[in-house]
Write a protein that holds these residues in place. Sequence first.
Motif, short mmCIF file in Angstrom:
data_model
loop_
_atom_site.label_atom_id
_atom_site.label_comp_id
_atom_site.label_asym_id
_atom_site.label_seq_id
_atom_site.Cartn_x
_atom_site.Cartn_y
_atom_site.Cartn_z
N GLY A 92 54.49 41.35 42.51
CA GLY A 92 53.31 41.59 41.80
C GLY A 92 53.31 41.06 40.38
O GLY A 92 52.13 41.16 39.86
N ASP A 94 53.01 37.84 39.69
CA ASP A 94 52.13 36.79 39.76
C ASP A 94 50.65 37.56 39.79
O ASP A 94 49.59 36.93 39.23
CB ASP A 94 52.31 35.86 41.09
CG ASP A 94 52.64 36.77 42.28
OD1 ASP A 94 52.81 37.96 42.30
OD2 ASP A 94 52.26 36.26 43.41
N GLU A 95 50.44 38.71 40.55
CA GLU A 95 49.11 39.24 40.27
C GLU A 95 48.86 39.66 38.96
O GLU A 95 47.87 39.76 38.40
CB GLU A 95 49.06 40.29 41.40
CG GLU A 95 48.76 39.88 42.78
CD GLU A 95 50.00 39.32 43.54
OE1 GLU A 95 51.14 39.72 42.94
OE2 GLU A 95 49.95 38.97 44.61
N GLY A 98 47.54 36.57 37.11
CA GLY A 98 46.14 36.53 37.33
C GLY A 98 45.21 37.27 36.67
O GLY A 98 44.20 36.99 36.37
N ASN A 99 45.33 38.81 36.95
CA ASN A 99 44.72 39.62 36.47
C ASN A 99 44.55 39.90 34.82
O ASN A 99 43.34 39.85 34.10
CB ASN A 99 45.09 41.02 36.61
CG ASN A 99 44.25 41.59 37.85
OD1 ASN A 99 43.12 41.54 37.72
ND2 ASN A 99 44.87 42.17 38.77
N TYR A 113 38.85 39.37 40.87
CA TYR A 113 40.20 38.96 40.86
C TYR A 113 40.62 39.44 42.19
O TYR A 113 41.07 38.87 43.16
CB TYR A 113 41.24 39.12 39.91
CG TYR A 113 42.68 38.76 40.12
CD1 TYR A 113 43.06 37.53 40.21
CD2 TYR A 113 43.43 39.75 40.68
CE1 TYR A 113 44.24 36.94 40.64
CE2 TYR A 113 44.47 39.23 41.04
CZ TYR A 113 45.06 37.95 41.24
OH TYR A 113 46.45 37.61 41.40
N GLY A 114 40.69 40.73 42.47
CA GLY A 114 40.99 41.37 43.63
C GLY A 114 40.38 40.80 44.69
O GLY A 114 40.86 40.56 45.90
N ASP A 117 41.79 37.42 45.22
CA ASP A 117 43.20 37.31 46.01
C ASP A 117 43.34 37.92 47.19
O ASP A 117 44.22 37.42 47.82
CB ASP A 117 43.76 38.21 44.95
CG ASP A 117 45.28 38.58 45.01
OD1 ASP A 117 45.86 37.20 45.11
OD2 ASP A 117 45.90 39.40 45.07
N ASN A 118 42.26 38.35 47.68
CA ASN A 118 42.43 39.21 48.88
C ASN A 118 41.93 37.91 50.03
O ASN A 118 42.69 37.91 50.98
CB ASN A 118 41.61 40.31 48.94
CG ASN A 118 41.80 40.83 50.45
OD1 ASN A 118 42.89 41.00 51.18
ND2 ASN A 118 40.61 41.48 51.00
N LYS A 120 41.45 34.67 49.46
CA LYS A 120 42.18 33.55 49.22
C LYS A 120 41.02 32.21 49.51
O LYS A 120 41.54 31.68 50.52
CB LYS A 120 43.34 33.24 50.03
CG LYS A 120 44.33 34.35 49.51
CD LYS A 120 45.78 34.33 49.84
CE LYS A 120 46.81 35.19 49.52
NZ LYS A 120 46.51 35.82 48.22
N ASP A 144 47.62 32.41 41.98
CA ASP A 144 47.14 33.80 41.32
C ASP A 144 46.38 33.48 39.92
O ASP A 144 45.28 33.91 39.67
CB ASP A 144 48.21 34.87 41.10
CG ASP A 144 48.70 35.33 42.37
OD1 ASP A 144 47.87 35.96 42.93
OD2 ASP A 144 49.84 35.15 42.73
#
Length: 170
Positions: A92, A94-95, A98-99, A113-114, A117-118, A120, A144
């Motif tokens: 997490g 890395d996320e 990204g966030n 972002y979600g 990220d989901n 891709k 990310d």
Amino acid sequence: MSEHVNYENTVAKLKERHVDLDDIAEIAYHFQLRYLPGLTKQIAMQSVQRVLEKREVQHVVWVALELDRLTEENLINEPLRDVIKEDFGLFGVDELLGNAIATSFGSIGFTGYGYVDNIKPGIIGKLDKIGKTTKGVTTTFIDDVIGGIAAAAGSRLAQKYPKGFVDDAQ
């Protein structure tokens, strides 16, 4: 170090990892087009560039890319090295990076972002696959931060054109 030098350094570091700004702009363009009729790839690219001009975004990108590089060179100690190499699902961090980028232009970047990220899209999916299938290559963080940049660019566009109208006037 001047802001322009930092921007150029960030773009160069992304290119070293085989990512062009066009790749990121393409993601921002496709995920915002339905909300912003008339959006062009050029306007999406300008938004990506504005995101990358922010010092705090540059710093997150540098840290992320450096963590991937250090992991590839086995310069991170265990057990963290294996967690990063495997892109362990419960890691997490890395996320979080990204966030951190995604929300630099408002909270709407969080949901954007979600989404990226989901699913891709584009270069994010390619990098994710390379990291999972190519021995000695780590892409845990870069995918990310790219998603975060694309989401921030989309958030910036949504704020700049809140009524969904995009024209050539910048």
